[in-house]
Design a protein around this motif. Structure first.
Motif, PDB file in Angstrom:
ATOM      1  N   GLU A  27      14.384 -30.824  14.806  1.00 15.17           N
ATOM      2  CA  GLU A  27      15.203 -30.128  13.808  1.00 15.17           C
ATOM      3  C   GLU A  27      16.674 -30.251  14.180  1.00 15.17           C
ATOM      4  O   GLU A  27      17.026 -30.393  15.351  1.00 15.17           O
ATOM      5  CB  GLU A  27      14.815 -28.637  13.734  1.00 15.17           C
ATOM      6  CG  GLU A  27      13.356 -28.370  13.429  1.00 15.17           C
ATOM      7  CD  GLU A  27      12.958 -28.700  12.001  1.00 15.17           C
ATOM      8  OE1 GLU A  27      13.863 -28.757  11.134  1.00 15.17           O
ATOM      9  OE2 GLU A  27      11.753 -28.901  11.752  1.00 15.17           O
ATOM     10  N   GLU A  28      17.523 -30.165  13.175  1.00 11.41           N
ATOM     11  CA  GLU A  28      18.966 -30.243  13.421  1.00 11.41           C
ATOM     12  C   GLU A  28      19.404 -29.135  14.385  1.00 11.41           C
ATOM     13  O   GLU A  28      18.999 -27.984  14.250  1.00 11.41           O
ATOM     14  CB  GLU A  28      19.724 -30.117  12.098  1.00 11.41           C
ATOM     15  CG  GLU A  28      21.146 -30.581  12.210  1.00 11.41           C
ATOM     16  CD  GLU A  28      21.771 -30.872  10.851  1.00 11.41           C
ATOM     17  OE1 GLU A  28      23.001 -30.875  10.796  1.00 11.41           O
ATOM     18  OE2 GLU A  28      21.033 -31.079   9.879  1.00 11.41           O
ATOM     19  N   GLY A  29      20.196 -29.491  15.389  1.00 11.83           N
ATOM     20  CA  GLY A  29      20.733 -28.508  16.325  1.00 11.83           C
ATOM     21  C   GLY A  29      19.862 -28.239  17.537  1.00 11.83           C
ATOM     22  O   GLY A  29      20.271 -27.520  18.450  1.00 11.83           O
ATOM     23  N   GLU A  30      18.676 -28.829  17.585  1.00 14.61           N
ATOM     24  CA  GLU A  30      17.756 -28.577  18.702  1.00 14.61           C
ATOM     25  C   GLU A  30      18.025 -29.499  19.893  1.00 14.61           C
ATOM     26  O   GLU A  30      18.635 -30.559  19.754  1.00 14.61           O
ATOM     27  CB  GLU A  30      16.307 -28.856  18.268  1.00 14.61           C
ATOM     28  CG  GLU A  30      15.654 -27.769  17.470  1.00 14.61           C
ATOM     29  CD  GLU A  30      14.140 -28.007  17.341  1.00 14.61           C
ATOM     30  OE1 GLU A  30      13.380 -27.098  17.658  1.00 14.61           O
ATOM     31  OE2 GLU A  30      13.735 -29.113  16.927  1.00 14.61           O
ATOM     32  N   ILE A  31      17.521 -29.058  21.051  1.00 13.55           N
ATOM     33  CA  ILE A  31      17.240 -29.985  22.159  1.00 13.55           C
ATOM     34  C   ILE A  31      15.727 -30.018  22.278  1.00 13.55           C
ATOM     35  O   ILE A  31      15.092 -28.990  22.529  1.00 13.55           O
ATOM     36  CB  ILE A  31      17.849 -29.522  23.498  1.00 13.55           C
ATOM     37  CG1 ILE A  31      19.381 -29.419  23.426  1.00 13.55           C
ATOM     38  CG2 ILE A  31      17.450 -30.500  24.614  1.00 13.55           C
ATOM     39  CD1 ILE A  31      20.026 -28.918  24.713  1.00 13.55           C
ATOM     40  N   VAL A  32      15.149 -31.184  22.066  1.00  8.20           N
ATOM     41  CA  VAL A  32      13.695 -31.357  22.196  1.00  8.20           C
ATOM     42  C   VAL A  32      13.463 -32.316  23.353  1.00  8.20           C
ATOM     43  O   VAL A  32      14.164 -33.330  23.482  1.00  8.20           O
ATOM     44  CB  VAL A  32      13.084 -31.909  20.891  1.00  8.20           C
ATOM     45  CG1 VAL A  32      11.603 -32.232  21.081  1.00  8.20           C
ATOM     46  CG2 VAL A  32      13.254 -30.897  19.756  1.00  8.20           C
ATOM     47  N   THR A  33      12.500 -32.002  24.212  1.00  5.10           N
ATOM     48  CA  THR A  33      12.243 -32.866  25.362  1.00  5.10           C
ATOM     49  C   THR A  33      10.842 -33.470  25.304  1.00  5.10           C
ATOM     50  O   THR A  33       9.896 -32.845  24.822  1.00  5.10           O
ATOM     51  CB  THR A  33      12.440 -32.099  26.692  1.00  5.10           C
ATOM     52  OG1 THR A  33      12.331 -33.018  27.783  1.00  5.10           O
ATOM     53  CG2 THR A  33      11.430 -30.980  26.883  1.00  5.10           C
ATOM     54  N   LEU A  34      10.739 -34.702  25.795  1.00  2.00           N
ATOM     55  CA  LEU A  34       9.448 -35.361  25.994  1.00  2.00           C
ATOM     56  C   LEU A  34       9.202 -35.406  27.489  1.00  2.00           C
ATOM     57  O   LEU A  34      10.029 -35.918  28.240  1.00  2.00           O
ATOM     58  CB  LEU A  34       9.466 -36.795  25.458  1.00  2.00           C
ATOM     59  CG  LEU A  34       9.950 -37.026  24.025  1.00  2.00           C
ATOM     60  CD1 LEU A  34       9.838 -38.511  23.669  1.00  2.00           C
ATOM     61  CD2 LEU A  34       9.169 -36.184  23.041  1.00  2.00           C
ATOM     62  N   ILE A  35       8.089 -34.824  27.917  1.00  2.33           N
ATOM     63  CA  ILE A  35       7.767 -34.868  29.341  1.00  2.33           C
ATOM     64  C   ILE A  35       6.427 -35.565  29.549  1.00  2.33           C
ATOM     65  O   ILE A  35       5.588 -35.623  28.659  1.00  2.33           O
ATOM     66  CB  ILE A  35       7.777 -33.462  30.001  1.00  2.33           C
ATOM     67  CG1 ILE A  35       6.774 -32.515  29.330  1.00  2.33           C
ATOM     68  CG2 ILE A  35       9.163 -32.852  29.973  1.00  2.33           C
ATOM     69  CD1 ILE A  35       6.684 -31.159  30.024  1.00  2.33           C
ATOM     70  N   GLY A  36       6.268 -36.094  30.748  1.00  2.00           N
ATOM     71  CA  GLY A  36       5.051 -36.834  31.068  1.00  2.00           C
ATOM     72  C   GLY A  36       5.329 -37.714  32.273  1.00  2.00           C
ATOM     73  O   GLY A  36       6.475 -37.919  32.660  1.00  2.00           O
TER      74      GLY A  36
END
Length: 235
Positions: A27-36
């Protein structure tokens, strides 16, 4: 409408199925992380979004338009910039020349953007005329992020920004990432260091063997026993 949406994205390296039915939103304004772990498909997902590794099937929707299959050099003018794994700075160019390369598609004045990067990373201002390849790893990481910001992206893709950095520098880099987000840039972050990633992200996706196996708020992921054991070094 999400700023970025992936729908059942499948990407391959030759015959190797590296991203399997990846679906996610930012979404606009987010920090989204991919972990693995290594080889989980995190970098593959970023490369698919950025057009470096076009998916074989599935949809990638950015600002309401499908972008899968578009060449990577067109992404920057659409508002997507990437700070790649391993930094990939231009070693023989100066710091300032590297920053100017980040805005190669622009025809307007760059002064305000250069000033913004120097404000975020004062070290780069001190090193403006220095050859980028002679700087420390931490300084090169700052430069890679600064270069990506020069295109004024709506979405910034960050691939392993803490890799190889001393803990004190990791903390500083992540403070700056938070500041970039506060200034209005949406961030999709790939990061081995799940502890710091989940501290600054609002949401996260856990990838294993090319598939999303968990998706939740950063807080819920931090509390999840499987995530704690596998990625946060806790039992």
């Amino acid at each position: 409408m999400a700023l970025l949406e992936l729908k059942n994205v499948n990407s391959y390296y030759g015959n190797i199925h590296a991203a399997r039915d990846i679906s996610m939103t930012v979404e606009e304004g987010e920090i989204v992380t991919l972990i693995g772990s290594n080889g989980a498909g995190k970098t593959t997902t970023l490369r698919s979004i950025h057009g470096i590794l076009p998916p074989r099937d599935g949809k990638i929707i950015f600002k309401g338009e499908e972008i899968q299959g578009l060449p990577s050099h067109t992404m920057i003018s659409r508002g997507i910039a990437q700070s790649p794994e391993g930094r990939k700075i231009f070693a023989r160019m100066t710091v300032l020349e590297n920053l100017e390369m980040g805005a190669y598609h622009r025809r307007d004045r760059l002064d305000d953007d250069i000033a913004r990067v120097y404000e975020l990373f004062p070290r780069l201002k001190e090193r403006a005329k220095q050859e980028a390849g002679t700087m420390s790893g931490g300084e090169q990481q700052m430069l890679a992020i600064g270069r990506a910001l020069m295109s004024r992206p709506t979405l910034l893709l960050l691939d392993e920004p803490s890799m190889g950095l001393a803990p004190v520098l990791v903390e500083r880099i992540f403070q700056i990432i938070e500041e970039i987000n506060r200034q209005g840039t949406t961030i999709l972050l790939v990061e081995q260091n799940a502890n710091v990633a989940l501290e600054i992200a609002s949401r996260g996706y856990v990838l294993e063997s090319g598939s999303v196996v968990n998706a939740n708020s950063a807080e819920k992921l931090r509390e999840d026993p499987k995530v704690r054991e596998a990625y946060l070094g806790e039992i």
